[in-house]
Design a protein around this motif. Structure first.
Motif, mmCIF file in Angstrom:
data_model
loop_
_atom_site.group_PDB
_atom_site.id
_atom_site.type_symbol
_atom_site.label_atom_id
_atom_site.label_comp_id
_atom_site.label_asym_id
_atom_site.label_seq_id
_atom_site.Cartn_x
_atom_site.Cartn_y
_atom_site.Cartn_z
ATOM 1 N N GLY A 24 32.929 42.534 52.197
ATOM 2 C CA GLY A 24 33.803 43.428 52.947
ATOM 3 C C GLY A 24 33.035 44.484 53.715
ATOM 4 O O GLY A 24 33.359 44.795 54.871
ATOM 5 N N GLN A 25 31.996 45.033 53.099
ATOM 6 C CA GLN A 25 31.162 46.021 53.785
ATOM 7 C C GLN A 25 30.508 45.406 55.013
ATOM 8 O O GLN A 25 30.481 46.015 56.098
ATOM 9 C CB GLN A 25 30.092 46.549 52.827
ATOM 10 C CG GLN A 25 30.623 47.335 51.644
ATOM 11 C CD GLN A 25 29.536 47.636 50.631
ATOM 12 O OE1 GLN A 25 28.335 47.493 50.904
ATOM 13 N NE2 GLN A 25 29.934 48.047 49.438
ATOM 14 N N ALA B 68 34.515 39.588 42.287
ATOM 15 C CA ALA B 68 34.995 40.818 42.932
ATOM 16 C C ALA B 68 33.853 41.589 43.578
ATOM 17 O O ALA B 68 34.008 42.155 44.668
ATOM 18 C CB ALA B 68 35.719 41.701 41.913
ATOM 19 N N GLY B 69 32.695 41.623 42.930
ATOM 20 C CA GLY B 69 31.557 42.345 43.495
ATOM 21 C C GLY B 69 31.064 41.715 44.785
ATOM 22 O O GLY B 69 30.714 42.418 45.740
ATOM 23 N N ASP C 156 41.679 39.481 52.200
ATOM 24 C CA ASP C 156 41.467 38.724 50.970
ATOM 25 C C ASP C 156 42.519 37.629 50.843
ATOM 26 O O ASP C 156 43.714 37.908 50.744
ATOM 27 C CB ASP C 156 41.545 39.683 49.775
ATOM 28 C CG ASP C 156 41.097 39.047 48.469
ATOM 29 O OD1 ASP C 156 41.091 37.805 48.379
ATOM 30 O OD2 ASP C 156 40.744 39.800 47.543
ATOM 31 N N LYS D 184 32.894 39.993 46.837
ATOM 32 C CA LYS D 184 33.895 40.293 47.868
ATOM 33 C C LYS D 184 33.712 41.708 48.414
ATOM 34 O O LYS D 184 33.892 41.950 49.608
ATOM 35 C CB LYS D 184 35.303 40.134 47.301
ATOM 36 C CG LYS D 184 35.807 38.710 47.236
ATOM 37 C CD LYS D 184 37.269 38.695 46.798
ATOM 38 C CE LYS D 184 37.849 37.297 46.850
ATOM 39 N NZ LYS D 184 39.259 37.276 46.404
ATOM 40 N N GLU D 185 33.351 42.634 47.549
ATOM 41 C CA GLU D 185 33.155 44.009 48.001
ATOM 42 C C GLU D 185 31.985 44.099 48.978
ATOM 43 O O GLU D 185 32.076 44.762 50.023
ATOM 44 C CB GLU D 185 32.911 44.913 46.797
ATOM 45 C CG GLU D 185 32.762 46.387 47.159
ATOM 46 C CD GLU D 185 32.606 47.285 45.942
ATOM 47 O OE1 GLU D 185 32.303 48.473 46.146
ATOM 48 O OE2 GLU D 185 32.796 46.802 44.812
#
Length: 212
Positions: free
Chosen positions: A161-162, A154-155, A173, A157-158
Motif C-alpha cells: 500500500g505504501q 497483512a504486513g 484491498d 499488504k501494508e
C-alpha cells in the motif's frame, strides 16, 4: 526502502524508475542483457545487479516477468524466506491471450505454493503500465485511481500500500490470494479497455460505494 526489481520489462522498468524517483533505493535485476539493466539503473538513478544482489538486502521485491519465466527467476532467487514480494504477473500463455491458471487456482496462489516462506501480495497486474507516469505526475490529486491488491499477509499488504501510494494510486484491498481467481481474469477486461477500444492505453479505474 530498498526495493529489488525482478524483471526489466514495461512493468518492472516503469515501477522501478518511479520508486527511485520517490526516493527509494532500487536495484534492477533479470534481463536478457546486462546493458538493459545498466540503462534502467542509469536513467533512474538506481543500480543494477544479479537476482541475488536484488534479493539479499531488499525490504521488498517486485516480481515482474512473463509467467513463462517465473520458474527461472525463483530458482535464482532462493526460498525468499521472510521477503515481501509484490507480484504483478498475470498467468498468461506464450501468446499473451489465455490464462493458464484459473477458476480453481490463481497465479498468486501458485506463487505462494512455489515459495511458501515468502510474504506474497499481488498488485498492479490489472493496471496498464502506460498509466503509471501520468498518475505519478498527478500524485496528490483527489480522487486517486485505485489498484487491486490481494494477499494473505497483512504486513505485506501494508508495504504494498505504501509503494502503491508512492506512485500516486490508492490500494483497493480485494481479499486474500484465493480471490486472485477472480481478480486475474479482470486483467483481460482491462486489456480490452486499454488496448482495443479507442482512447489510448493509459487506463485507470476507481470503484465507489454509493450511500443513501
Amino acid at each position: 526502502m530498498k526495493i529489488g526489481i525482478l524483471g526489466s520489462g514495461l512493468m518492472g522498468g516503469k515501477l522501478g524508475a518511479l520508486w527511485a524517483a520517490s526516493g527509494h533505493d532500487v536495484t534492477f535485476a533479470y534481463a536478457r542483457s546486462a546493458s538493459k539493466l545498466e540503462r534502467l539503473a542509469r536513467e533512474s538513478g538506481g543500480q543494477s545487479g544479479t537476482i541475488a544482489d536484488a534479493v539479499d538486502e531488499a525490504d521488498a521485491l517486485l516480481l515482474a516477468v512473463h509467467w513463462s519465466r517465473v520458474g527461472d527467476v525463483l530458482e535464482h532467487a532462493g526460498d525468499l524466506a521472510g521477503k515481501v514480494v509484490l507480484n504483478c504477473c498475470v498467468p498468461l500463455d506464450e501468446a499473451n491471450r489465455d490464462l493458464v491458471v484459473g477458476t480453481t487456482s490463481s497465479g498468486g496462489e501458485e506463487l505462494a505454493r512455489m515459495r511458501p516462506k515468502a510474504c506474497w501480495v499481488s498488485c498492479f497486474n490489472t493496471t496498464p503500465s502506460e498509466s503509471f507516469a501520468p498518475v505519478f505526475a498527478r500524485k496528490g490529486q483527489e480522487p486517486a485511481p485505485q489498484v487491486f491488491t490481494y494477499g494473505d499477509d497483512a504486513g505485506a499488504k501494508e508495504i504494498a500500500g505504501q509503494l502503491i501510494r508512492d506512485i500516486g494510486f490508492e490500494p483497493l484491498d480485494t481479499g486474500g490470494l484465493r480471490n486472485g481467481r477472480y481478480v486475474e481474469p479482470f486483467a483481460m477486461a482491462t486489456v480490452e479497455l486499454a488496448y482495443v477500444q479507442p482512447g489510448g492505453p493509459a487506463l485507470t479505474y476507481r470503484f465507489t460505494k454509493l450511500r443513501g
